[in-house]
Design an enzyme around this catalytic site. Sequence first.
Site, mmCIF file in Angstrom:
data_model
loop_
_atom_site.group_PDB
_atom_site.id
_atom_site.type_symbol
_atom_site.label_atom_id
_atom_site.label_comp_id
_atom_site.label_asym_id
_atom_site.label_seq_id
_atom_site.Cartn_x
_atom_site.Cartn_y
_atom_site.Cartn_z
ATOM 1 N N CYS A 125 0.818 -1.225 0.000
ATOM 2 C CA CYS A 125 0.000 0.000 0.000
ATOM 3 C C CYS A 125 0.848 1.270 0.000
ATOM 4 C CB CYS A 125 -0.989 -0.014 1.161
ATOM 5 S SG CYS A 125 -0.267 0.142 2.815
ATOM 6 N N HIS A 139 -2.699 1.471 6.803
ATOM 7 C CA HIS A 139 -3.019 1.362 5.383
ATOM 8 C C HIS A 139 -3.172 2.753 4.777
ATOM 9 C CE1 HIS A 139 -4.261 -0.619 1.750
ATOM 10 N NE2 HIS A 139 -5.346 0.130 1.669
ATOM 11 N N HIS A 198 -5.800 2.002 -4.325
ATOM 12 C CA HIS A 198 -4.922 1.460 -3.290
ATOM 13 C C HIS A 198 -4.550 0.029 -3.629
ATOM 14 C CE1 HIS A 198 -8.041 -0.839 -0.667
ATOM 15 N NE2 HIS A 198 -8.559 -0.650 -1.852
#
Length: 349
Positions: free
Chosen positions: A264, A312, A324
């Site tokens: 990520c 994240h 993402h």
Amino acid sequence: MTLHVAAHRRRSRHPLGGSTVRTAATIALAGAATAAGLDGTGQAAPQPTPEQVRARVDQLYREAETATEKYDAARERADAAEKRLRTLGDEAARRQEKLNSARDALGSIAAAQYRDGGVDPVVRLLLSDDPRQYLDGAAFAERAGARQTAAVADVRRHLREIDQLRGDAHVELTSFTSRQAELRRQKKTITAKLDEARRLLSRLSPRQRAETGGTGDTGHAIPADAQVASGATSSRAGAAVAYAYDKLGSPYVWGATGPHAFDCSGLTQAAYRSAGVSLPRTTYAQINAGRRVPRSELRPGDLVFFYSGISHVGLYVGNGRMIHAPNPSAPVRLAPVDEMPFAGATRVV
């Protein structure tokens, strides 16, 4: 060996804590044993439902991604320590050359003194295998002439600098060793969680496994570059968004920063790197790499962060959506910002 990591979907927490689960399991086993003793039959433990498997897999992915961010941070620190070690080694080599030159100068003095009938004790000791033993004896230096005194001072200074460099190198080596140990710990954690997730997923049908990947668009529904840039806060933010769109469908690989696979924070780092902007490696650092903005003021190019541990990150692209890298079950994709617990946003440029 390439490993795959991490996860990010809403998940329900297990209603039982660790100790409660163990207690319940013990009671259940005792009950099963009693039943078997009474009627000669026993019942196998019930298999988890697909929903329970998906919830556990999601949890494992998220825990693995948290470990991945810690791994990335440790690797960054280990790389920095290794670079400092190399720098110190190079500097020590240069200092040693200067020390050798200084001792050569003393050798010339010694040769001249020998021709004149003898070698001064201070020069003789300076040229010995262990020159430090005489450096504490100031009386020797006082007997030397001006040229000899300067040469002795040079040797003394170079020895002192080399000692300092050796001390610094020892500190850096200790740091580097510690970072390597941390890398091994985090890698072990990541591998264990991913292995468990794979075992759980193997119990599901192909359709059920596909559903575990979550919602999102992996197609290349790329708006015109002008449209991307016009909604972004700057041309560089627009370039980062365009890069992320171009990477839709790329696989999630833990620790990867592109150009063909990403985790990520690796995706957001690569997106801004393509726009000429340097971002830190981890989510924990990226959230502080720009100006915080409220969710109501998000613009394309902003970094959006999720979960209380900031584990994240995605790249906001407008209309309530982000791009993402979710987890090993899902490639780089478009997804709603509200599909995970929102933790904050940062405007980089």
